[in-house]
Design a protein around this motif. Structure first.
Motif, PDB file in Angstrom:
ATOM      1  N   UNK A   1       0.675  -1.264  -0.092  1.00 33.92           N
ATOM      2  CA  UNK A   1      -0.099  -0.013   0.093  1.00 33.92           C
ATOM      3  C   UNK A   1       0.762   1.365   0.085  1.00 33.92           C
ATOM      4  N   UNK A   2       0.386   2.132  -0.377  1.00 34.31           N
ATOM      5  CA  UNK A   2       0.999   3.510  -0.556  1.00 34.31           C
ATOM      6  C   UNK A   2       1.257   3.929   0.963  1.00 34.31           C
ATOM      7  N   UNK A   3       2.298   4.994   1.065  1.00 40.56           N
ATOM      8  CA  UNK A   3       2.412   5.688   2.319  1.00 40.56           C
ATOM      9  C   UNK A   3       1.379   6.789   2.557  1.00 40.56           C
ATOM     10  N   UNK A   4       0.588   6.767   3.273  1.00 45.57           N
ATOM     11  CA  UNK A   4      -0.319   8.037   3.283  1.00 45.57           C
ATOM     12  C   UNK A   4      -0.582   8.637   4.808  1.00 45.57           C
TER      13      UNK A   4
ATOM     14  N   UNK B   1       0.842  16.007   6.048  1.00 43.67           N
ATOM     15  CA  UNK B   1       1.927  15.841   5.199  1.00 43.67           C
ATOM     16  C   UNK B   1       1.834  15.390   3.845  1.00 43.67           C
ATOM     17  N   UNK B   2       2.411  15.348   2.880  1.00 46.32           N
ATOM     18  CA  UNK B   2       2.152  14.834   1.639  1.00 46.32           C
ATOM     19  C   UNK B   2       2.622  13.388   1.582  1.00 46.32           C
ATOM     20  N   UNK B   3       1.736  12.692   0.918  1.00 48.21           N
ATOM     21  CA  UNK B   3       2.125  11.120   0.649  1.00 48.21           C
ATOM     22  C   UNK B   3       3.368  10.969   0.101  1.00 48.21           C
TER      23      UNK B   3
ATOM     24  N   UNK C   1      10.210   9.929   3.920  1.00 50.38           N
ATOM     25  CA  UNK C   1       9.857   9.962   5.518  1.00 50.38           C
ATOM     26  C   UNK C   1       8.795   8.947   5.903  1.00 50.38           C
ATOM     27  N   UNK C   2       7.727   9.338   4.987  1.00 51.58           N
ATOM     28  CA  UNK C   2       6.610   8.449   5.262  1.00 51.58           C
ATOM     29  C   UNK C   2       6.645   7.118   5.011  1.00 51.58           C
ATOM     30  N   UNK C   3       7.389   6.794   3.798  1.00 51.00           N
ATOM     31  CA  UNK C   3       7.735   5.604   3.653  1.00 51.00           C
ATOM     32  C   UNK C   3       8.513   4.691   4.618  1.00 51.00           C
TER      33      UNK C   3
END
Length: 296
Positions: free
Chosen positions: A67-70, A74-76, A80-82
């Protein structure tokens, strides 16, 4: 499938799942792939590395079957999110501390993981990559023409999404044949797997979001770290293609090792024979270097 490995779909909070194949026993090693690959890029390395480690071959968030990092704010699809999503996955697997090996896009997520979660990463290997801010700060005509995904996939939606979705075979073919690795390295089954991973419009959109983040907020995060004096604290191994851009473009700066030394104190590494996809082209040599580093 990777021989001897089991498939895991790891729940990571409200974000969805990380798809991985896991095998071996011992200390944890997380292997992260690049574009346009999936976790299958490690098919010839992971089983042999699993003789000494528990190896986790994950699809990056938003790639393959992950799944995507959401994040809530902050932006997806920022690195950093991943990285935060992968930390959750490794938590679920019971690894409080582990080594990370990343090639290409996976290398960018890997060093962000080490910067943002210094207590969690024991060793970091970055393959054929220098930091995102460093590569963009040095961008020139050679870079733009050779590594077209940086600029192409970062264009505003929906242009790259529509073009990739219209013919994923052309995208995979251009990448696998254009960056110095012989086409014969990739079997028809592997090529098909990489193409199929680009048939889902949601995954293609997530990949484009990741490249857009690299062209924007990821660079801002890198520059902020440099300004604040944040450095990678664990040992870092840099490996790069002996015939690629990193070996030839930055020789007057001391090459990739000197560039990485602005980001980390303990840096070793060298060039590896082959093109950009040298882990698939020369898996035995790559394994030898990784194993020596990880067991040190």
């Amino acid at each position: 499938m990777i021989a001897g490995f089991e498939t895991r779909e790891i729940s990571v909070g409200s974000a969805g799942t990380i798809f991985a194949q896991c095998g071996g026993q011992g200390a944890g090693v997380l292997l992260l792939h690049g574009f346009p690959e999936t976790h299958l890029m490690w098919r010839d390395i992971a089983p042999r590395l699993a003789r000494d480690f528990t190896v986790v071959c994950a699809d990056l968030p938003g790639y393959g079957r992950s799944a995507p990092a959401a994040p809530e704010t902050g932006p997806p699809q920022t690195k950093r999110a991943m990285a935060a999503m992968l930390i959750e996955a490794m938590d679920s697997l019971g690894f409080e501390r582990f080594a990370v090996v990343g090639h290409d896009r996976g290398g960018r997520v890997a060093y962000r993981l080490a910067l943002d979660h210094p207590g969690r990463v024991s060793r970091l290997a970055a393959l054929d990559v220098i930091p995102t801010a460093a590569i963009w700060d040095r961008a020139d005509a050679r870079f733009a023409l050779a590594f077209w995904p940086f600029s192409f996939l970062a264009q505003a939606a929906p242009l790259p999404e529509r073009l990739v979705g219209a013919c994923p075979e052309a995208v995979v073919e251009a990448a696998l044949s254009g960056w110095g690795t012989p086409e014969t390295v990739f079997s028809s089954e592997v090529r098909t797997a990489y193409v199929e991973a680009l048939r889902d419009p949601a995954q293609v959109h997530a990949i484009c979001l990741e490249y857009r983040a690299a062209a924007g907020v990821d660079r801002e995060h890198d520059h902020a770290d440099l300004a604040d004096g944040r450095r990678i604290g664990c040992p870092l191994l840099a490996l790069w293609s002996a015939s690629g851009g990193l070996a030839n473009w930055y020789a007057d700066e001391g090459g990739p090792l000197e560039i990485w030394r602005a980001w980390a104190s303990d840096v070793t590494g060298n060039a590896v024979a082959g093109g950009h996809f040298f882990p698939e082209e020369h898996p035995t040599e790559t394994l030898h270097r990784l194993r020596h580093f990880l067991l040190a």
